[in-house]
Design an enzyme around this catalytic site. Structure first.
Site, PDB file in Angstrom:
ATOM      1  N   PRO A   1      30.129 -27.985 -54.979  1.00 41.66           N
ATOM      2  CA  PRO A   1      29.210 -27.254 -54.108  1.00 41.66           C
ATOM      3  C   PRO A   1      29.078 -27.914 -52.740  1.00 41.66           C
ATOM      4  O   PRO A   1      29.737 -28.900 -52.431  1.00 41.66           O
ATOM      5  CB  PRO A   1      27.900 -27.337 -54.882  1.00 41.66           C
ATOM      6  CG  PRO A   1      27.959 -28.711 -55.506  1.00 41.66           C
ATOM      7  CD  PRO A   1      29.415 -28.942 -55.843  1.00 41.66           C
TER       8      PRO A   1
ATOM      9  N   ASN B  73      26.177 -29.261 -51.387  1.00 42.75           N
ATOM     10  CA  ASN B  73      25.024 -30.112 -51.099  1.00 42.75           C
ATOM     11  C   ASN B  73      25.310 -31.607 -51.066  1.00 42.75           C
ATOM     12  O   ASN B  73      24.585 -32.360 -50.439  1.00 42.75           O
ATOM     13  CB  ASN B  73      23.884 -29.817 -52.074  1.00 42.75           C
ATOM     14  CG  ASN B  73      24.284 -29.981 -53.525  1.00 42.75           C
ATOM     15  OD1 ASN B  73      25.367 -29.584 -53.929  1.00 42.75           O
ATOM     16  ND2 ASN B  73      23.410 -30.573 -54.323  1.00 42.75           N
TER      17      ASN B  73
ATOM     18  N   GLU C 175      27.579 -28.246 -64.537  1.00 41.55           N
ATOM     19  CA  GLU C 175      26.369 -28.909 -64.049  1.00 41.55           C
ATOM     20  C   GLU C 175      25.726 -27.922 -63.095  1.00 41.55           C
ATOM     21  O   GLU C 175      26.199 -27.724 -61.971  1.00 41.55           O
ATOM     22  CB  GLU C 175      26.734 -30.230 -63.366  1.00 41.55           C
ATOM     23  CG  GLU C 175      25.569 -31.213 -63.271  1.00 41.55           C
ATOM     24  CD  GLU C 175      24.624 -30.896 -62.141  1.00 41.55           C
ATOM     25  OE1 GLU C 175      23.550 -30.299 -62.429  1.00 41.55           O
ATOM     26  OE2 GLU C 175      24.934 -31.219 -60.997  1.00 41.55           O
TER      27      GLU C 175
ATOM     28  N   CYS D 268      20.108 -30.583 -57.048  1.00 44.39           N
ATOM     29  CA  CYS D 268      19.686 -29.980 -58.305  1.00 44.39           C
ATOM     30  C   CYS D 268      18.567 -30.790 -58.948  1.00 44.39           C
ATOM     31  O   CYS D 268      17.781 -30.265 -59.735  1.00 44.39           O
ATOM     32  CB  CYS D 268      20.871 -29.837 -59.265  1.00 44.39           C
ATOM     33  SG  CYS D 268      21.787 -31.359 -59.533  1.00 44.39           S
TER      34      CYS D 268
ATOM     35  N   ARG E 187      19.368 -42.077 -60.801  1.00 44.85           N
ATOM     36  CA  ARG E 187      20.411 -42.385 -61.783  1.00 44.85           C
ATOM     37  C   ARG E 187      21.387 -43.366 -61.161  1.00 44.85           C
ATOM     38  O   ARG E 187      21.381 -43.596 -59.953  1.00 44.85           O
ATOM     39  CB  ARG E 187      21.170 -41.129 -62.204  1.00 44.85           C
ATOM     40  CG  ARG E 187      21.926 -40.419 -61.077  1.00 44.85           C
ATOM     41  CD  ARG E 187      22.616 -39.169 -61.592  1.00 44.85           C
ATOM     42  NE  ARG E 187      23.206 -38.370 -60.539  1.00 44.85           N
ATOM     43  CZ  ARG E 187      24.495 -38.043 -60.482  1.00 44.85           C
ATOM     44  NH1 ARG E 187      25.323 -38.472 -61.412  1.00 44.85           N
ATOM     45  NH2 ARG E 187      24.963 -37.289 -59.520  1.00 44.85           N
TER      46      ARG E 187
END
Length: 485
Positions: A160, A162, A258, A292, A447
Site C-alpha cells: 500500500p 502508507n 494484512e 493500520c 512492535r
C-alpha cells in the site's frame, strides 16, 4: 528542476525492474506520481502491460536461487548499510511521494534498515527440528528431522501507500532470506521508494531474477498477478475489500493478508493521564494517522474522561502540521485530497449525530489538521469503520466490561493499547480483547520488525507478518527420518 526531481532523474527511477533490467522508460503508457503537498508531478513510471507482467513471472519462475545462508545474510547486511548511508535521500523520496513529514520519513528509513538486519540474523539460524521417535510404546529407534525449503513457485507481493518502503521491506526481505523469487507491485501512488529499494538490493549483490518490481494500474494487471500459474503465494497489505477480493480470486494458493484496523487505546481510571495522552496523540497523528495500527478510537473511563480530553486537546493544538519537507513540522499531508475530504465528511457526519468537535477538521488540499472529538458513540461511522487519518474520537465507558465490549464491537481485530497499572485489568485485556496484539502502556502500533504482527476478523486471516513469521509463511517444511540407535 526541484531537488527531488533531479534526484529521480539522476537515479533513473522512471522504469520498472524486471529481473533487474530497466523496462518501459520513456514510452507513452505511464502513470504520473504526484507530490501530495504541492500537487505537482514529480515523475512518471511505466504502466505495465499484461505481457510485461507475464514476462516478469517467467523470469522469476525460471530462476532457481542457490544462495547459501552466508551469502543471503551478506546481501541483507550490505543493503542495511546502504540504507543507512542513503538515509536522507530515502527520507526525501518518501516525503515527496507520500507527503509524510520528514521526521516520519527518516524514522521509516531507519525501520527499513532494522528489517534488513533482522532478516540477516534470522537467515543464519537453523530452521529445522529434531524429534526422537522412541517416545511411546509404539516408538522406534529413529529420529525425525525437518528442514525448510523455498516455494516451488513465485511470490506475488502487493503493498500500500502508507509506508512506501517499510511495507515493501517486510515482503521482500523474508523472500530473499528464504531463497524465494518475488514479483512486487507497489502502490501506484508511491512507486519510487520500492524501485529505489530494489536498486539498493541489486547493488548489495541480490541476483536480479529474485526480485522484479512492476508498476501499473491494478485494474489492468492485478488479476494476472493473482492467478498466474507460476504463483504459489500472495502476500497483500491493504484494504479489507481488496483483501477479500484476493481471497476469492486466489484459488488454490496460500494467501497472507494484512488488512485494516480500528485500534482502540483504552484508558482506565488508574491510568497515568499524562502518559496516556502522550500515547493518544502520538498514536493518532504519527504518519498522518495513516497506519493500520494507528489509534482510531480512544476509549476512556468516565471518571477521568474530562481531564484526559483536556490534555489531548492541548497536545493536539501543539502538534504542528503543514509542509512535510519542513523539519519543524510533526505531520505532513495525507496521501491525497480525496482522502482528506473523506475524513472531513466522516467528522461532519459524527458532529451531525451528536459528537462535539473540539479542535481541527480543517482541510486544504491533502492537508488535514489533527482533529479531536468527544461525545462520540460506537455506532457512528467515524469509529464503527476504519477512519485512516489523523482523527482522535473519544468514547466514554463505565467499567472494564463495557470497555472490552466496545473495543471488540467492530469488524476489525488488529491491535490495541491499554493504559492501566492493575494486573487484573491487564490479564482480562490480554485474554478477552479480540485483537492480534495488546500493548500495555504503549500505542497499538508498537512492535519490533522481528516480532509476529497481524490480526483476526476483518484485519486478517490470523497469519502473521514480521520477519520471523513471514519467513515461515514463505517456505515449505520437508520432513525426513533416519535410523538412530
Amino acid at each position: 528542476m526541484s531537488q527531488v526531481a533531479q534526484f529521480i532523474k539522476d537515479h533513473q527511477l522512471d522504469a520498472m525492474r524486471m529481473g533487474g533490467k530497466k523496462v518501459g522508460a520513456g514510452r507513452s503508457r505511464f502513470i504520473e506520481v504526484l507530490n501530495p503537498f504541492t500537487e505537482q508531478c514529480i515523475g512518471t513510471v511505466p504502466k505495465a502491460t499484461l505481457e510485461e507482467v507475464r514476462e516478469a513471472y517467467a523470469i522469476a519462475h525460471a530462476y532457481k536461487a542457490k544462495l547459501s545462508r552466508y551469502e543471503r545474510a551478506a546481501i541483507l547486511n550490505k543493503a542495511a548499510a546502504l540504507v543507512r548511508d542513503h538515509l536522507d535521500d530515502i527520507a526525501n523520496l518518501i516525503t515527496a511521494e507520500a507527503g509524510l513529514c520528514i521526521k516520519d520519513a527518516v524514522y521509516e528509513a531507519g525501520r527499513v534498515s532494522d528489517v534488513l538486519l533482522f532478516g540477516a540474523q534470522e537467515v543464519l539460524k537453523d530452521d529445522g527440528q529434531i524429534f526422537s521417535c522412541d517416545l511411546t510404546h509404539h516408538g522406534k529407534q529413529r529420529r525425525v528431522y525437518t528442514q525448510r525449503a523455498p516455494l516451488l513457485g513465485v511470490i506475488t507481493a502487493i503493498t500500500p501507500f502508507n509506508h512506501p518502503m517499510n511495507q515493501v521491506a517486510h515482503k521482500v526481505i523474508p523472500s530473499i532470506a528464504t531463497n524465494n523469487r518475488m514479483v512486487l507491485k507497489p502502490s501506484e501512488k508511491v512507486p519510487y521508494s520500492a524501485i529505489y529499494f530494489a536498486d539498493l538490493l541489486y547493488e548489495a549483490g541480490l541476483p536480479p531474477e529474485m526480485l522484479s518490481v512492476i508498476t501499473g494500474d491494478p485494474r489492468e494487471i492485478a488479476d494476472e498477478m493473482l492467478t498466474h500459474p507460476a504463483v504459489d503465494l500472495i502476500t497483500f497489505t491493504g484494504g479489507v475489500a481488496i483483501g477479500k477480493y484476493i481471497a476469492d480470486k486466489a484459488g488454490y494458493r496460500r494467501i497472507v493478508l494484512e488488512l485494516g484496523g480500528n485500534d482502540p487505546l483504552i484508558v482506565m481510571e488508574d491510568a497515568d493521564l499524562e502518559e496516556a495522552s502522550n500515547l493518544a496523540v502520538q498514536g493518532s497523528y504519527k504518519n498522518s494517522g495513516q497506519r493500520c495500527t494507528a489509534v482510531k478510537r480512544m476509549l476512556v473511563h468516565q471518571s477521568v474522561a474530562e481531564q484526559f480530553t483536556d490534555l489531548v486537546v492541548q497536545k493536539t493544538k501543539a502538534w504542528s502540521y503543514g509542509d512535510p519537507a519542513n523539519p519543524d513540522h510533526l505531520m505532513g499531508t495525507v496521501i491525497d485530497e480525496a482522502a482528506a475530504q473523506f475524513f472531513e465528511s466522516r467528522v461532519n457526519e459524527a458532529v451531525a449525530k451528536g459528537a462535539r468537535l473540539l479542535v481541527g477538521n480543517q482541510r486544504r488540499g491533502a492537508l488535514y489538521s489533527p482533529t479531536v472529538l468527544d461525545q462520540v458513540t460506537p455506532d457512528m461511522m467515524l469509529v464503527k469503520e476504519e477512519t485512516f487519518g489523523p482523527v482522535s474520537p473519544i468514547i466514554q465507558f463505565n467499567n472494564i466490561d463495557e470497555a472490552i465490549q466496545i473495543a471488540n464491537g467492530t469488524a476489525y481485530g488488529l491491535s490495541s493499547g491499554v493504559c492501566t497499572n492493575r494486573m487484573d485489568y491487564i490479564v482480562r485485556f490480554v485474554n478477552e480483547l479480540q485483537m492480534g496484539t495488546v500493548n500495555v502502556r504503549e500505542v497499538p502500533g508498537y512492535r519490533l520488525e522481528l516480532t509476529p504482527f497481524g490480526g483476526i476478523k476483518d484485519s486478517g486471516l490470523g497469519y502473521k507478518e514480521g520477519v520471523q513469521e513471514a519467513m515461515k509463511s514463505f517456505t515449505n517444511i520437508k520432513t525426513y527420518s533416519l535410523p538412530w540407535v
